[in-house]
Design a protein around this motif. Structure first.
Motif, PDB file in Angstrom:
ATOM      1  N   ALA A 138       0.811  -1.215   0.000  1.00  0.00           N
ATOM      2  CA  ALA A 138       0.000   0.000   0.000  1.00  0.00           C
ATOM      3  C   ALA A 138       0.851   1.275   0.000  1.00  0.00           C
ATOM      4  N   THR A 160       0.623   3.996  -2.953  1.00  0.00           N
ATOM      5  CA  THR A 160       0.246   5.376  -2.641  1.00  0.00           C
ATOM      6  C   THR A 160       1.264   6.358  -3.196  1.00  0.00           C
ATOM      7  N   ASP A 199      -6.830   7.136  -1.711  1.00  0.00           N
ATOM      8  CA  ASP A 199      -6.991   5.863  -1.001  1.00  0.00           C
ATOM      9  C   ASP A 199      -8.246   5.115  -1.440  1.00  0.00           C
ATOM     10  N   ARG A 200      -9.075   5.741  -2.286  1.00  0.00           N
ATOM     11  CA  ARG A 200     -10.259   5.060  -2.820  1.00  0.00           C
ATOM     12  C   ARG A 200      -9.970   4.351  -4.140  1.00  0.00           C
ATOM     13  N   LEU A 228      -5.116  -1.425  -2.935  1.00  0.00           N
ATOM     14  CA  LEU A 228      -4.968  -0.177  -3.668  1.00  0.00           C
ATOM     15  C   LEU A 228      -4.321  -0.417  -5.026  1.00  0.00           C
TER      16      LEU A 228
END
Length: 225
Positions: free
Chosen positions: A3, A7, A64-65, A74
């Motif tokens: 993640a 990100t 984060d969606r 993700l």
């Protein structure tokens, strides 16, 4: 992919997208300055830049969606569908500039046609992002969120333009304000600790919104008074 790494990649893509939006806005403002003057260019570019910055901030805080509805993992890339949505959102943001750009400043030029043509393009692209997402297998919660934001903003700005140019009565603003009024009511209830029930899906809601978008786009064209 972990993640944190996903990100970080998403943030880099966001930075590139934000830079491209800045370059395009500056370029259009420069052309506008040459055609109708610096004052008109500033009247268009400043509101557009403000609304576009808000949209980019919404994207930045919603990275984060970027996962599928049924899988919390993700995705490390925004994907083609989300890029199409952001292009549509950027075009929508450009309508904000025409709110302060008086018809007199652009009378008899191609700029008279731009609000209507831009919103027609936005309307035509409304189904494209969802279709691209399904074809590429990259349906995400972020895409649905951005799509809703772009639609709501478009109806609000188009409604403002129609009322300002006396093409629609003042109550027509309710079409564009409705979404934001609902969001404000939800926040107030949440802050007060009251329960919030989900809005039940309405099969015809997309058709109603689509008809409103087409109506507003056509009404913005200078051929209609």
């Amino acid at each position: 992919m972990s993640a944190p790494l996903a990100t970080e990649r998403l943030r880099r893509q966001w930075a590139v997208l934000a830079a491209l939006c800045g370059i395009c806005t500056t370029g259009v403002a420069g052309v506008l300055a040459l055609r109708v003057g610096l004052n008109a260019a500033l009247r268009w570019s400043i509101p557009t830049a403000i609304v576009l910055s808000w949209l980019l901030w919404r994207l930045r805080t919603s990275l984060d969606r970027n996962h599928s509805p049924n899988d919390p993992e993700l995705h490390p890339s925004l994907g083609a569908a989300n890029l199409v949505t952001m292009i549509r959102a950027a075009l929508t943001a450009s309508l904000a500039g025409f709110i302060f750009l008086t018809p007199v400043a652009t009378a008899g030029t191609v700029w008279d046609w731009l609000p209507g043509l831009v919103y027609l393009s936005v309307t035509a692209m409304d189904c494209a992002d969802g279709r691209v997402a399904r074809v590429t297998g990259n349906v995400t919660c972020l895409g649905a969120h951005l799509d809703t934001q772009a639609d709501a903003l478009g109806l609000l700005l188009a409604g403002l333009l129609l009322v300002i140019h006396a093409k629609a009565p003042l109550p027509y603003l309710g079409v564009g304000i409705g979404y934001y009024a609902l969001q404000a009511a939800i926040r107030l209830r949440r802050a007060a600790g009251h329960p919030i029930a989900p809005v039940p899906p309405r099969p015809n809601a997309r058709w109603v919104a689509g008809c409103q978008m087409v109506f507003a786009a056509l009404a913005l064209l200078p051929v209609l008074t």
